[in-house]
Design a protein around this motif. Structure first.
Motif, PDB file in Angstrom:
ATOM      1  N   ALA A 175       0.825  -1.208   0.000  1.00 47.96           N
ATOM      2  CA  ALA A 175       0.000   0.000   0.000  1.00 47.96           C
ATOM      3  C   ALA A 175       0.859   1.258   0.000  1.00 47.96           C
ATOM      4  O   ALA A 175       0.521   2.253  -0.654  1.00 47.96           O
ATOM      5  CB  ALA A 175      -0.941  -0.007   1.205  1.00 47.96           C
ATOM      6  N   GLU A 176       1.970   1.250   0.729  1.00 44.43           N
ATOM      7  CA  GLU A 176       2.849   2.422   0.766  1.00 44.43           C
ATOM      8  C   GLU A 176       3.641   2.567  -0.531  1.00 44.43           C
ATOM      9  O   GLU A 176       3.838   3.668  -1.047  1.00 44.43           O
ATOM     10  CB  GLU A 176       3.806   2.317   1.943  1.00 44.43           C
ATOM     11  N   ILE A 177       4.075   1.448  -1.094  1.00 45.01           N
ATOM     12  CA  ILE A 177       4.860   1.484  -2.328  1.00 45.01           C
ATOM     13  C   ILE A 177       4.016   2.003  -3.488  1.00 45.01           C
ATOM     14  O   ILE A 177       4.498   2.765  -4.337  1.00 45.01           O
ATOM     15  CB  ILE A 177       5.414   0.083  -2.651  1.00 45.01           C
ATOM     16  N   LEU A 178       2.755   1.625  -3.515  1.00 39.86           N
ATOM     17  CA  LEU A 178       1.884   1.930  -4.657  1.00 39.86           C
ATOM     18  C   LEU A 178       1.094   3.209  -4.461  1.00 39.86           C
ATOM     19  O   LEU A 178       0.199   3.514  -5.263  1.00 39.86           O
ATOM     20  CB  LEU A 178       0.914   0.764  -4.895  1.00 39.86           C
ATOM     21  N   ALA A 179       1.396   3.970  -3.436  1.00 37.49           N
ATOM     22  CA  ALA A 179       0.602   5.167  -3.142  1.00 37.49           C
ATOM     23  C   ALA A 179       0.696   6.212  -4.251  1.00 37.49           C
ATOM     24  O   ALA A 179      -0.208   7.038  -4.414  1.00 37.49           O
ATOM     25  CB  ALA A 179       1.057   5.771  -1.814  1.00 37.49           C
ATOM     26  N   GLY A 180       1.765   6.206  -5.023  1.00 43.26           N
ATOM     27  CA  GLY A 180       1.927   7.214  -6.062  1.00 43.26           C
ATOM     28  C   GLY A 180       1.171   6.929  -7.339  1.00 43.26           C
ATOM     29  O   GLY A 180       1.174   7.758  -8.257  1.00 43.26           O
ATOM     30  N   PHE A 181       0.519   5.783  -7.446  1.00 39.68           N
ATOM     31  CA  PHE A 181      -0.225   5.432  -8.655  1.00 39.68           C
ATOM     32  C   PHE A 181      -1.692   5.830  -8.513  1.00 39.68           C
ATOM     33  O   PHE A 181      -2.210   5.978  -7.401  1.00 39.68           O
ATOM     34  CB  PHE A 181      -0.128   3.930  -8.930  1.00 39.68           C
ATOM     35  N   ASP A 182      -2.375   5.955  -9.660  1.00 40.12           N
ATOM     36  CA  ASP A 182      -3.806   6.249  -9.670  1.00 40.12           C
ATOM     37  C   ASP A 182      -4.570   5.007  -9.229  1.00 40.12           C
ATOM     38  O   ASP A 182      -4.545   3.981  -9.931  1.00 40.12           O
ATOM     39  CB  ASP A 182      -4.241   6.661 -11.076  1.00 40.12           C
ATOM     40  N   PRO A 183      -5.254   5.045  -8.092  1.00 42.86           N
ATOM     41  CA  PRO A 183      -5.931   3.829  -7.619  1.00 42.86           C
ATOM     42  C   PRO A 183      -7.069   3.383  -8.524  1.00 42.86           C
ATOM     43  O   PRO A 183      -7.454   2.215  -8.523  1.00 42.86           O
ATOM     44  CB  PRO A 183      -6.444   4.241  -6.234  1.00 42.86           C
ATOM     45  N   GLY A 184      -7.596   4.298  -9.334  1.00 47.63           N
ATOM     46  CA  GLY A 184      -8.707   3.917 -10.205  1.00 47.63           C
ATOM     47  C   GLY A 184      -8.322   3.015 -11.349  1.00 47.63           C
ATOM     48  O   GLY A 184      -9.175   2.305 -11.889  1.00 47.63           O
ATOM     49  N   SER A 185      -7.058   3.037 -11.743  1.00 52.15           N
ATOM     50  CA  SER A 185      -6.621   2.191 -12.855  1.00 52.15           C
ATOM     51  C   SER A 185      -5.369   1.403 -12.499  1.00 52.15           C
ATOM     52  O   SER A 185      -4.631   0.970 -13.393  1.00 52.15           O
ATOM     53  CB  SER A 185      -6.353   3.049 -14.096  1.00 52.15           C
ATOM     54  N   LEU A 186      -5.132   1.211 -11.222  1.00 57.03           N
ATOM     55  CA  LEU A 186      -3.933   0.521 -10.769  1.00 57.03           C
ATOM     56  C   LEU A 186      -4.060  -0.981 -10.971  1.00 57.03           C
ATOM     57  O   LEU A 186      -5.084  -1.585 -10.635  1.00 57.03           O
ATOM     58  CB  LEU A 186      -3.673   0.825  -9.289  1.00 57.03           C
ATOM     59  N   ALA A 187      -3.024  -1.565 -11.535  1.00 58.70           N
ATOM     60  CA  ALA A 187      -2.913  -3.020 -11.649  1.00 58.70           C
ATOM     61  C   ALA A 187      -1.624  -3.434 -10.955  1.00 58.70           C
ATOM     62  O   ALA A 187      -0.554  -2.869 -11.230  1.00 58.70           O
ATOM     63  CB  ALA A 187      -2.897  -3.455 -13.111  1.00 58.70           C
TER      64      ALA A 187
ATOM     65  N   PRO B  64      -2.261 -12.984  -8.422  1.00 57.31           N
ATOM     66  CA  PRO B  64      -2.970 -11.816  -7.889  1.00 57.31           C
ATOM     67  C   PRO B  64      -2.376 -11.355  -6.565  1.00 57.31           C
ATOM     68  O   PRO B  64      -1.877 -12.143  -5.760  1.00 57.31           O
ATOM     69  CB  PRO B  64      -4.408 -12.315  -7.704  1.00 57.31           C
ATOM     70  N   LEU B  65      -2.405 -10.059  -6.367  1.00 57.61           N
ATOM     71  CA  LEU B  65      -2.010  -9.438  -5.109  1.00 57.61           C
ATOM     72  C   LEU B  65      -3.286  -8.990  -4.411  1.00 57.61           C
ATOM     73  O   LEU B  65      -4.082  -8.257  -5.002  1.00 57.61           O
ATOM     74  CB  LEU B  65      -1.081  -8.246  -5.366  1.00 57.61           C
ATOM     75  N   GLU B  66      -3.477  -9.442  -3.210  1.00 56.31           N
ATOM     76  CA  GLU B  66      -4.735  -9.201  -2.512  1.00 56.31           C
ATOM     77  C   GLU B  66      -5.049  -7.704  -2.451  1.00 56.31           C
ATOM     78  O   GLU B  66      -4.216  -6.882  -2.084  1.00 56.31           O
ATOM     79  CB  GLU B  66      -4.663  -9.773  -1.087  1.00 56.31           C
ATOM     80  N   GLY B  67      -6.265  -7.389  -2.849  1.00 58.96           N
ATOM     81  CA  GLY B  67      -6.732  -6.005  -2.809  1.00 58.96           C
ATOM     82  C   GLY B  67      -6.479  -5.225  -4.083  1.00 58.96           C
ATOM     83  O   GLY B  67      -6.871  -4.056  -4.171  1.00 58.96           O
ATOM     84  N   TYR B  68      -5.847  -5.862  -5.089  1.00 58.06           N
ATOM     85  CA  TYR B  68      -5.517  -5.147  -6.323  1.00 58.06           C
ATOM     86  C   TYR B  68      -5.932  -5.993  -7.537  1.00 58.06           C
ATOM     87  O   TYR B  68      -5.954  -7.228  -7.472  1.00 58.06           O
ATOM     88  CB  TYR B  68      -4.027  -4.839  -6.402  1.00 58.06           C
ATOM     89  N   SER B  69      -6.208  -5.281  -8.617  1.00 54.07           N
ATOM     90  CA  SER B  69      -6.499  -5.965  -9.875  1.00 54.07           C
ATOM     91  C   SER B  69      -5.201  -6.424 -10.508  1.00 54.07           C
ATOM     92  O   SER B  69      -4.224  -5.670 -10.559  1.00 54.07           O
ATOM     93  CB  SER B  69      -7.245  -5.023 -10.823  1.00 54.07           C
TER      94      SER B  69
ATOM     95  N   PHE C  89      -7.013  -6.743 -15.445  1.00 53.34           N
ATOM     96  CA  PHE C  89      -7.200  -5.359 -15.893  1.00 53.34           C
ATOM     97  C   PHE C  89      -7.204  -5.279 -17.419  1.00 53.34           C
ATOM     98  O   PHE C  89      -8.093  -4.654 -18.022  1.00 53.34           O
ATOM     99  CB  PHE C  89      -6.099  -4.471 -15.313  1.00 53.34           C
ATOM    100  N   LEU C  90      -6.205  -5.905 -18.056  1.00 50.07           N
ATOM    101  CA  LEU C  90      -6.123  -5.831 -19.511  1.00 50.07           C
ATOM    102  C   LEU C  90      -7.251  -6.599 -20.178  1.00 50.07           C
ATOM    103  O   LEU C  90      -7.731  -6.198 -21.244  1.00 50.07           O
ATOM    104  CB  LEU C  90      -4.766  -6.354 -19.980  1.00 50.07           C
TER     105      LEU C  90
END
Length: 426
Positions: A136-148, A285-290, A295-296
């Motif tokens: 969650a901390e590593i991926l904070a800089g990405f757009d959560p709406g389209s994050l894979a 899969p990573l829990e909590g993420y697409s 996604f594709l």
């Protein structure tokens, strides 16, 4: 083999086939690492020009020069590697180096003096990092709406992207090293960049499908209308006009299909490559993420189905137009045959009338010629007393009528038969 091994003549393509398995090899990298990647749409001439400019860059910097027919070339540059690849319709440049490396030469795609070989299609930045923080901390800089985000390489890496361009125009890709070896990090980075490249190229078929949809719909509607006209059409002229309409529709359809065939085929191939690259990354899969695959699939699959559906509609419509045109052409041929038959019947009637008229004229001509010949005989009879004959001229004329008429009739018939035989021989 021993020294006595025979040497046979090589097939012209043997060397190319042997070397192709070694084309575009993976190279080992380790975190922390930065990879910049560009893809430009190019035709054959533009790709050749790009190769020539790369050769000049290598020559000025004392690096190995690509062969004149090379389709890929890798050279060390500023502690990293510059990789150039030429594909069927695009050319890519990648540069990977440790973080903090100095600026690249200005003639590279990452410098101000670079001349792009064609329009830019893909621009990506991949970061390979060591980071033990929670996802969650590593991926904070990405757009959560389209994050894979997913685990890859058996859980030894975390990969992520939001497929969006940042302020510099780069699509950001991230690989977090969780125990990768250099021999795994290199292939994973390259596959991730290829996934980004080919998923963008695969989407090029969608605008083409959207452009052709109204035209295909118009042809479908016109075919329905023409089919209704075909059922009620009568007469050679109306059927011929309807056949011209169907032929024009078929020409429009085939023109659109020819224009889009390469694009749809390329999109299909690119989508398959994306699927292969995702499978090769051993994604989980990573829990909590697409995941990348989910996604594709959600974004690309509808676009690919749209392209496939339109391509199928084109093929189905082409078959329907061919069948309708064949049926209508058969009807036109039948009507044309009927017209030809009626014309032949009319010609036969005129020939019979002409024959009757000819026979009538021949009869009149026999009478007229006989009349003049009998008149000549009568004039000759008037001169009989000069020969000591005392015969009435009228008597001689009367006796000459039948023989003269028969002789003239026989002569006319013989002349007609002679002309008939000559016409038959010709």
């Amino acid at each position: 083999m021993g020294e006595g091994a025979r040497r046979f003549a090589d097939h012209p393509l043997r060397t190319a086939a042997l070397h192709e398995v070694h084309a575009r090899p993976f190279h080992m990298i380790a975190a922390p690492r930065l990879v910049l990647h560009y893809a430009f749409m190019t035709d054959a001439g533009e790709a050749d020009a790009a190769r020539a400019r790369l050769a000049e860059l290598c020559r000025r910097n004392g690096l190995a020069i690509p062969a004149s027919d090379a389709r890929h070339h890798v050279v060390p540059l500023l502690g990293g590697f510059l990789r150039w690849e030429s594909h069927a319709e695009f050319t890519t440049y990648s540069w990977d180096a440790p973080r903090g490396a100095g600026p690249l030469p200005a003639e590279t795609p990452f410098g101000e003096a670079f001349e792009p070989p064609g329009p830019l299609m893909v621009q990506a930045r991949l970061d390979l990092v060591d980071d033990l923080r929670p996802p969650a901390e590593i991926l904070a800089g990405f757009d959560p709406g389209s994050l894979a985000a997913s685990q890859a390489a058996g859980g030894r890496a975390l990969i992520a992207t939001d497929f969006r361009s940042d302020g510099d125009g780069f699509t950001r890709l991230l690989i977090v090293d969780r125990g990768l070896g250099p021999q795994e990090a290199g292939p994973l980075a390259q596959r991730l960049l290829e996934t980004e490249t080919y998923r963008v190229l695969a989407m090029l078929g969608l605008p083409e499908a959207q452009r052709l949809q109204p035209e295909v719909r118009r042809i479908e509607e016109q075919l329905v209308a023409d089919t209704a006209r075909f059922r009620s059409a009568g007469g050679f002229a109306s059927n011929r006009a309807l056949l011209d309409d169907l032929t024009a529709l078929a020409a429009d359809l085939e023109a659109g299909a020819a224009e889009s065939a390469f694009r749809f085929g390329a999109s299909r191939a690119y989508a398959e490559i994306v699927s292969l690259r995702l499978n090769a990354m051993d994604e989980h899969p990573l829990e909590g993420y697409s995941s990348f695959t989910a996604f594709l699939a959600r974004r690309m699959a509808p676009a690919m189905r749209t392209c496939a559906t339109l391509e199928n509609r084109q093929q189905d419509l082409s078959r329907k137009l061919a069948r309708a045109a064949a049926l209508l052409r058969a009807r036109v041929d039948v009507e044309l045959s009927q017209q030809n038959r009626a014309l032949l019947d009319s010609m036969n009637k005129r020939a019979r009338l002409q024959l009757r008229l000819q026979q009538t004229v021949e009869g009149l001509s026999v009478a007229a010629v006989s009349y003049y010949v009998v008149g000549l005989v009568g004039h000759l009879a008037e001169g009989a007393p000069l020969l000591g004959l005392h015969v009435e001229p009228t008597t001689i004329e009367a006796l000459a009528v039948v023989p003269v008429a028969l002789a003239v009739w026989f002569l006319v018939r013989r002349i007609r038969r002679h002309h008939s035989d000559g016409a038959g021989e010709e």
